[in-house]
Design an enzyme around this catalytic site. Structure first.
Site, mmCIF file in Angstrom:
data_model
loop_
_atom_site.group_PDB
_atom_site.id
_atom_site.type_symbol
_atom_site.label_atom_id
_atom_site.label_comp_id
_atom_site.label_asym_id
_atom_site.label_seq_id
_atom_site.Cartn_x
_atom_site.Cartn_y
_atom_site.Cartn_z
ATOM 1 N N GLY A 254 0.840 -1.187 0.000
ATOM 2 C CA GLY A 254 0.000 0.000 0.000
ATOM 3 C C GLY A 254 0.874 1.236 0.000
ATOM 4 O O GLY A 254 1.805 1.351 0.800
ATOM 5 N N ALA A 255 0.592 2.159 -0.905
ATOM 6 C CA ALA A 255 1.506 3.263 -1.170
ATOM 7 C C ALA A 255 1.927 4.056 0.073
ATOM 8 O O ALA A 255 3.124 4.200 0.342
ATOM 9 C CB ALA A 255 0.911 4.184 -2.228
ATOM 10 N N GLN B 68 -6.401 -8.985 -2.578
ATOM 11 C CA GLN B 68 -6.327 -8.015 -1.483
ATOM 12 C C GLN B 68 -7.700 -7.496 -1.078
ATOM 13 O O GLN B 68 -7.902 -7.109 0.067
ATOM 14 C CB GLN B 68 -5.428 -6.829 -1.861
ATOM 15 C CG GLN B 68 -3.952 -7.167 -1.886
ATOM 16 C CD GLN B 68 -3.470 -7.436 -3.298
ATOM 17 O OE1 GLN B 68 -4.209 -7.980 -4.121
ATOM 18 N NE2 GLN B 68 -2.248 -7.070 -3.593
ATOM 19 N N ASP C 45 -1.087 4.241 -6.466
ATOM 20 C CA ASP C 45 0.314 3.998 -6.127
ATOM 21 C C ASP C 45 1.234 5.061 -6.726
ATOM 22 O O ASP C 45 2.336 5.263 -6.242
ATOM 23 C CB ASP C 45 0.732 2.609 -6.601
ATOM 24 C CG ASP C 45 0.167 1.529 -5.698
ATOM 25 O OD1 ASP C 45 0.902 1.070 -4.803
ATOM 26 O OD2 ASP C 45 -1.010 1.177 -5.851
ATOM 27 N N ASN D 13 -2.734 2.300 -10.408
ATOM 28 C CA ASN D 13 -3.298 1.618 -9.248
ATOM 29 C C ASN D 13 -3.363 0.132 -9.550
ATOM 30 O O ASN D 13 -3.050 -0.314 -10.657
ATOM 31 C CB ASN D 13 -4.689 2.180 -8.926
ATOM 32 C CG ASN D 13 -5.197 1.711 -7.569
ATOM 33 O OD1 ASN D 13 -4.522 1.903 -6.556
ATOM 34 N ND2 ASN D 13 -6.364 1.099 -7.536
ATOM 35 N N LYS D 14 -3.779 -0.633 -8.570
ATOM 36 C CA LYS D 14 -3.833 -2.082 -8.708
ATOM 37 C C LYS D 14 -4.515 -2.475 -10.015
ATOM 38 O O LYS D 14 -5.535 -1.911 -10.390
ATOM 39 C CB LYS D 14 -4.595 -2.682 -7.520
ATOM 40 C CG LYS D 14 -4.604 -4.203 -7.498
ATOM 41 C CD LYS D 14 -3.217 -4.757 -7.260
ATOM 42 C CE LYS D 14 -3.232 -6.269 -7.192
ATOM 43 N NZ LYS D 14 -1.887 -6.808 -6.964
#
Length: 363
Positions: free
Chosen positions: A54-55, A197, A238, A248-249
């Site tokens: 997680g960023a 996640q 991120d 992002n993811k």
């Protein structure tokens, strides 16, 4: 009241330390187990294995990692390089490393430098917690303007709660604020391939908070949006490029396309430390490629694909700024998402304008 969770990460002093103690996210939701990192190579391994992820929290891990190297008398510059290289897409990791390293060097290194690096890591930790609170408030206000007069049905992707932050998180912090105000009708949680996640972590946090949530396969989001069951999509980030493109993811970009098609707001929640003004656009963002087994195996050692199957496993994708309704930061909201608005929100000099879904909100 939600049951207290172990800290995502914490610093341990002697005689138990120096060490950085992590809540091992690879063991969730089955067990809350702490992972003790007494040296930087162990921390780098934990970062790569997603024991901590997680960023924003990667920024904290990077800063505390520099402090750990300094406290041990290691080669601090070398440790900083290995930490920064552990995961290339998340800009916060390098940011945290640089802040602690600069503090270490500013006093000439040595024991004084170790103390300075640790103080800087702790300062960043406090700032991140405070940023979470402000993002939650800004995000809830934005949603109230975008979705007036009705409870919200929100869809989120990956994990963006307390597990990614020194505080309450990013997008899930907004959801929590909506829930606490009695305005959350349903939280839709994408399971989030390949490491689940959403299923393992977001559902875990939502259950602990008593949120009304439902878990869905990533591929089901389209039919859910088509059925009119989603009022807004909220994700984290991120890395956000200078033009407002968002890494992002993986799976975030298709959600943005679906949201635009169905007229649903697509909102990104991230601290300004996740904005990289040195990265001009989405094409310049390095996308991390993850190991094949994360897709080819259901769980480690249990294959779901033929032996030797070639696997494409990017950890992230990039959503163009044109598909993003708003970027919510601790300093305010950028909307529409343009390079000038991103630069302005990062500078903290938002103009005094009326807040709406199409304008910028004063912090």
């Amino acid at each position: 009241m939600a049951e207290q969770m172990l800290p995502t990460l914490r610093w341990a002093e002697p005689p138990d330390g120096p060490a950085l103690v992590l809540l091992d996210q690879t063991r969730l939701p089955g067990a809350e187990v702490e992972l003790v990192c007494t040296e930087v190579p162990r921390l780098v391994e934990a970062i790569r294995a997603l024991a901590v992820r997680g960023a924003p929290v990667l920024g904290l891990a990077g800063a505390y990692g520099v402090a750990l190297a300094a406290a041990r008398g290691d080669d601090v510059a070398r440790a900083a390089r290995s930490l920064s290289d552990a995961r290339p897409t998340a800009v916060n990791l390098g940011y945290g490393v640089r802040r602690a390293l600069d503090a270490y060097r500013a006093v000439g290194g040595g024991p004084a430098g170790a103390s300075a690096a640790l103080a800087e890591a702790r300062a960043l930790h406090r700032e991140d917690a405070e940023a979470s609170e402000r993002m939650a408030a800004h995000g809830r206000e934005l949603l109230s303007g975008l979705l007036p007069g009705r409870p919200h049905r929100l869809l989120t992707h990956c994990n963006t709660g307390a597990l990614v932050s020194g505080g309450g998180g990013t997008a899930l912090a907004v959801v929590r604020a909506v829930h606490e105000s009695g305005e959350l009708e349903r939280l839709w949680v994408d399971e989030t391939r390949p490491l689940l996640q959403g299923a393992r972590l977001t559902a875990y946090e939502a259950a602990r908070e008593g949120m009304p949530y439902s878990l869905l396969a990533d591929g089901a989001a389209g039919s859910l949006l088509a059925a009119g069951q989603v009022d807004a999509v909220l994700i984290g980030a991120d890395r956000i490029a200078a033009d407002g493109s968002v890494a992002n993811k993986v799976g975030s970009y298709p959600l943005a396309v679906l949201a635009r098609h169905h007229g649903v707001p697509f909102v990104v929640v991230a601290p300004t430390t996740t904005v990289d003004l040195d990265t001009p656009d989405g094409g310049a963002i390095e996308i991390e490629q993850r190991p094949a087994h994360e897709v080819a195996e259901l769980i480690p050692g249990v294959p779901v694909a033929p032996a030797g199957a070639r696997v494409y496993n990017p950890a992230f994708d990039v959503t163009p700024a044109a598909l993003v309704t708003a970027v919510v930061t601790e300093r305010g909201v950028a909307s529409p998402v343009t390079a000038p608005n991103i630069a302005t929100v990062c500078s903290g000099s938002l103009p005094q304008t009326s807040r709406s879904g199409n304008g910028m909100m004063k912090a």
